[in-house]
Each structure stands twice: as structure tokens, then as C-alpha cells.
Design an enzyme around this catalytic site. Sequence first.
Site, PDB file in Angstrom:
ATOM      1  N   HIS A 189       0.819  -1.211   0.000  1.00  0.00           N
ATOM      2  CA  HIS A 189       0.000   0.000   0.000  1.00  0.00           C
ATOM      3  C   HIS A 189       0.857   1.268   0.000  1.00  0.00           C
ATOM      4  O   HIS A 189       0.367   2.349  -0.345  1.00  0.00           O
ATOM      5  CB  HIS A 189      -1.010  -0.002   1.158  1.00  0.00           C
ATOM      6  N   ASP A 228      -0.226  -7.627   1.679  1.00  0.00           N
ATOM      7  CA  ASP A 228       0.355  -6.283   1.662  1.00  0.00           C
ATOM      8  C   ASP A 228       1.888  -6.341   1.657  1.00  0.00           C
ATOM      9  O   ASP A 228       2.545  -6.164   2.685  1.00  0.00           O
ATOM     10  CB  ASP A 228      -0.152  -5.520   2.888  1.00  0.00           C
ATOM     11  N   SER A 284       4.280   2.463   8.114  1.00  0.00           N
ATOM     12  CA  SER A 284       3.925   1.384   7.194  1.00  0.00           C
ATOM     13  C   SER A 284       5.139   0.818   6.476  1.00  0.00           C
ATOM     14  O   SER A 284       6.025   1.557   6.037  1.00  0.00           O
ATOM     15  CB  SER A 284       2.938   1.890   6.147  1.00  0.00           C
ATOM     16  N   GLY A 285       5.143  -0.515   6.340  1.00  0.00           N
ATOM     17  CA  GLY A 285       6.244  -1.188   5.643  1.00  0.00           C
ATOM     18  C   GLY A 285       7.442  -1.452   6.515  1.00  0.00           C
ATOM     19  O   GLY A 285       8.354  -2.179   6.109  1.00  0.00           O
TER      20      GLY A 285
END
Length: 276
Positions: free
Chosen positions: A83, A136, A233-234
Site C-alpha cells: 500500500h 500487503d 507502514s512497511g
Amino acid sequence: MSRTVFCAMAGVFALVAATAAIPLGSPAAAVSDSIVIGGQPAHVKDSPWVVALSSRDRFGETRAGQFCGGVVVAPKKVLTAAHCLNREALGVDVGELRDLRVISGRDVLRGTGGQEAPVQAAWSNPGFDPTTNAGDLAVLTLADALPAKSVIPMAESGDAAYEPGTGAVVYGWGDTTGNSDYASSLRSAEVSVLPDSLCRQAYPGGRDGTYDASAMLCAGELLGGHDACQGDSGGPLVARGRLIGLVSWGNGCARVGSPGVYTRISAAIGWMPGGS
């Protein structure tokens, strides 16, 4: 619902994107000490596999263009969340992002030292479902190799690092309070791997999201207060010296009963090109 992407950025586009990236539920007041929520300062010398994704063209100089985290799994390979690289997050297709880089070896985003490695290629899992956040995962191939000491091993299926109750650490440069207070230097928070049954109870479907144990794991504390947040995120979730998850999504940040949800690395190994 993504645990997403954006930090404090310069420019009109950045402000609009940051607003769009906030999870559906507004974060409750977090139990926090102005660090990755409930956490502490971290140093890349102790965790050299933690990296920041950067595009100054899209997100400005304020935080050296940081918009997501990542983790080094081979000298030229970095894992992050799918994402982070979609058009909704970036405003353009990732292939049009000419200055996409990975910042490594640097605690402070605008500091000196370390390395800024250009991204040569970006692969996003074609099975990623942006509605449920299942699958994801994205893989970045770097133009320049990072030091071998930067690589962290990935925990395969059956690894004891996934056992409920295992202590884990999440890293990032994201929101430190749940109120858009973004860090300029690396932070970490200690969390616990939680049972799948508890995660399914927290996210049974509907507005708050659906937990899928085949593709996800969750971690946090039953009473909240320790969590990743927007901008993380990530980034990596690490247990017993191995990578077990990537920051993916959640309902708010550090809420009681709403643990952070991570891409399960044992599943991701099978999604990657070549299976590794």
C-alpha cells in the site's frame, strides 16, 4: 484502515494525502512518551536493516522525503508494504517516481552519514487486496548494494518467533502520539505477538477490518499503549533476531482492543518472485 503511509510533508498534495491516509477510526489519546507510540529512541547501528523510503519530489525536504519504512532482506532487496507504493498513496504510478530512494544507516532522517540508494525496480504483490489489506507486500530492488551486515533473516513458517506471547519490536519514523506528531529520528516500541484468536476477535470484519491469519499476524499489548502508527507502514516487526512482520494496518494507534496488524513474513516468502 492502512497504518499508513504519510508523515508531515510539505506542499498541498502532501497535506491532502496525509489526511486521506488516516485510518477510519480517529486515534484515542495514546499512552505515549513522544516516541513510536509507547516506545523509545532506536539506533541503526543496533538495527541496520531498518530503512526509510524517500521521495523528495513527492513529499518535500522536511523529513528527507520519508513516507514509509522498509527492511533489508538482501544487499539489494528491501521489503515494504504494497500500500506504500500504490497510486492512491503516491499520487502517481510508482514507475513515474524518478527519485524513489531507500535511506539506510541514518537515525535522523535529515542527518549525515549512511547511504541513500536509488530504487532500480519495484514489485508489488499482484495478490494484494487494498480493501482487506491481505497480501500487503512489495519488494524494492536497489541500484547499489547495502552492506551485508544490514541484512536480517526472515522467519519461515513454524519459527518459534511467531508463537503468541513472544516479545517483538517494531521500528519506524512515524507518528509518535496518534495526533500527527511525526518523529525525525528512528524510534522503536516493544510489543508482544498476540494469538490469532484474539486478532480475529478484534477484527471480525466490517468497518474495523478483517483479520486473516494466513496472511497476517497482530502484535501489541492487551491494554494498548504500544504500537506502530501513520508513517511506519512497511517497517519491520522483529522477534528473536528475525523478521516476522511488516507494518500494515490497524484501527487507530495504540488503542485498547485494537492491536496493530502486520503482513506475515512466513506467508510473504511464498508471494515473492522466486519465493525468496
